[in-house]
Design an enzyme around this catalytic site. Structure first.
Site, PDB file in Angstrom:
ATOM      1  N   LYS A 106      26.332  56.976  -0.166  1.00  0.00           N
ATOM      2  CA  LYS A 106      26.673  57.636  -1.432  1.00  0.00           C
ATOM      3  C   LYS A 106      27.257  58.996  -1.104  1.00  0.00           C
ATOM      4  O   LYS A 106      26.933  59.570  -0.069  1.00  0.00           O
ATOM      5  CB  LYS A 106      25.425  57.819  -2.299  1.00  0.00           C
ATOM      6  CG  LYS A 106      25.720  57.907  -3.774  1.00  0.00           C
ATOM      7  CD  LYS A 106      25.917  56.545  -4.382  1.00  0.00           C
ATOM      8  CE  LYS A 106      26.392  56.614  -5.812  1.00  0.00           C
ATOM      9  NZ  LYS A 106      26.335  55.301  -6.450  1.00  0.00           N
ATOM     10  N   ASP A 124      31.749  56.596  -9.295  1.00  0.00           N
ATOM     11  CA  ASP A 124      30.394  56.681  -9.861  1.00  0.00           C
ATOM     12  C   ASP A 124      30.547  57.625 -11.057  1.00  0.00           C
ATOM     13  O   ASP A 124      31.676  57.819 -11.544  1.00  0.00           O
ATOM     14  CB  ASP A 124      29.406  57.219  -8.808  1.00  0.00           C
ATOM     15  CG  ASP A 124      27.947  57.059  -9.230  1.00  0.00           C
ATOM     16  OD1 ASP A 124      27.423  55.944  -9.143  1.00  0.00           O
ATOM     17  OD2 ASP A 124      27.323  58.052  -9.674  1.00  0.00           O
TER      18      ASP A 124
END
Ligand code: 2IT
Length: 445
Positions: free
Chosen positions: A124, A164
């Site tokens: 991430k 995201d």
């Protein structure tokens, strides 16, 4: 070391990283029995190795805003685990971003990606950059400055970032443009690309569609369906949009959406036109949902409140971590909720999950319910590698098959004696076994 000792050690080593510790705790609780029954995991110290990222890159991002002022943000990429494939996971641009949040998201991503059946490791990244109110040029300059650091550690077979919160098609375009210039290659280094430069059909809808397919599987297992169900959702971004579209198609009625400013209650339910309007609302870049009630006066806006006070059959949080807490869960139960699907990453607090577990309300955790997004990212990588594009039908059929297989994996490891499925346990065990066994096969690295 026992899982409980490992978590104590982690707390001492990473004090204050509360979201990360929350995510690790949930997984360790679920896998306790499996871990104790398999001494090879303990010998290879699988958990101790799994809970620490392989590496973290932190960097400064400097850029100039439209008024000529210099702005400074922080950038990160957490490469968590690549036992089953290249690092894979989104990039979040949101003022709340810090290392704890990116470590929790990266950790969750390992198991989520394992559940998709595709070869992808977990990662991430992101920045505390706030896209709210920024011009297209400011977004472009920020994305370019961000990529000037990130490009060194990513690649189509190394680490493949995606969108995201705060990072959609526009941002992926600016990031890709700069990567391509620096690396001098056109490759599948990012997913969520535009359709005419390597993107996959259905990728924008995938998280929401996948979550609705998963929920539909939960309903079917209980001999139920979406037909005429009242559904409350939070958020009004990409994920909420995809859920609203698919729920409508399956005959359910979405009656809420929300933003940081409050929630909208639309008793009539979101129809196609209203769902289309969500895109316009999002494109305005103001991050508020209240204009919906001006556009559709039959809907009501409740400032600074959460949609979980509205009676519903199915609740699907689609916004951000810990957006549904213990008292929200109590309220939902009081109002007769029958199913909950966490579409946001770690959208429910441990207290909320405990309420649903005690009440035997089927609860799908984010890493299972929202895996359709990264699954179609994986399909985008396949298409890029083969240098061809699949049709909508081909991608959608593969997405549906993947969501059904994730549901089956949850049932395999999470079904209790009375037939109730503990999806949290099922998802965590299924994901863990796949990654842990890959790590065992590959030795101590
Ligand atoms: O949380 C997630 O799974 C995503 N933001 C999508 C990640 C991806 O690589 O498509």
């Amino acid at each position: 070391m026992k899982p409980s000792e490992i978590i104590n050690n982690l707390e001492a080593k990473h004090p204050g990283e509360k979201e990360y510790l929350q995510a690790v705790q949930e997984v360790l609780e679920s896998i306790d029995a499996i871990y104790n029954e398999n001494p090879q995991y303990k010998t290879a110290r699988i958990i101790e190795r799994l809970v620490e990222p392989d590496r973290i890159l932190t960097f400064r991002v400097s850029w100039v805003d439209d008024t000529g002022n210099v702005q400074v943000n922080l950038g990160y990429r957490v490469q968590f685990n690549n036992a089953i494939g290249p690092y894979k996971g989104g990039i979040r641009f949101h003022p709340s971003v810090n290392l704890s949040i990116l470590k929790f998201l990266g950790f969750e991503q390992i198991f989520k990606n394992a559940l998709t059946t595709l070869p992808m490791g977990g990662a991430k990244g992101g920045s505390d950059f706030n896209p709210k109110g920024k011009s297209d040029n400011e977004i472009m300059r920020f994305c370019q400055a961000f990529m000037l650091e990130l490009w060194r550690i990513i690649g189509p077979n190394t680490d493949v970032p995606a969108g995201d919160i705060g990072t959609g098609g526009r941002e992926i375009g600016f990031l890709y443009g700069m990567y391509k210039k620096l690396q001098q290659e056109n490759s599948g280094v990012l997913t969520g690309k535009g359709l005419n430069w390597g993107g996959s059909l259905i990728r924008p809808e995938a998280t929401g569609f996948g979550a609705t397919y998963f929920t539909d599987e939960m309903l079917k297992y209980n001999k139920d369906s979406f037909k005429d169900k009242i559904v409350t959702i939070s958020g009004f971004g990409n994920v909420a949009w995809g859920v609203a579209l698919k729920v409508l198609e399956l005959g359910g009625k979405v009656v809420t959406i929300s933003g940081p400013d409050g929630y909208i209650y639309d008793e009539a339910g979101l129809d196609e036109e209203k769902i289309e309007y969500l895109l316009e609302l999002r494109a305005s870049n103001n991050d508020i949902v209240s204009p919906y009630a001006e556009e559709y006066p039959e809907a009501k806006f409740f400032p600074e409140k959460k949609p979980w006070e509205v009676p519903c059959d199915i609740a699907m949080p689609c916004a951000i971590q810990n957006e549904l807490d213990g008292s929200d869960a109590d309220q939902l139960v009081k109002n007769g909720v029958k199913y909950v699907a966490e579409v946001s990453n770690m959208g429910c607090t441990p207290e909320a999950i405990e309420v649903f577990r005690k009440e035997k309300i089927p609860f799908a955790p984010g890493k299972a319910a929202n895996a359709g997004g990264v699954a179609v990212s994986g399909l985008e990588m396949s298409q890029n590698a083969m240098k061809l594009n699949w049709t909508i039908e081909e991608v959608d059929e593969k997405l549906l098959r993947i969501m059904k297989s994730i549901h089956a994996a949850c049932m395999k490891f999470g079904t209790e004696e009375d037939g109730f499925v503990n999806y949290v346990k099922g998802a965590n065990i299924a994901g863990f076994i796949k990654v842990a066994d890959a790590m065992l096969d590959q030795g101590i690295v």
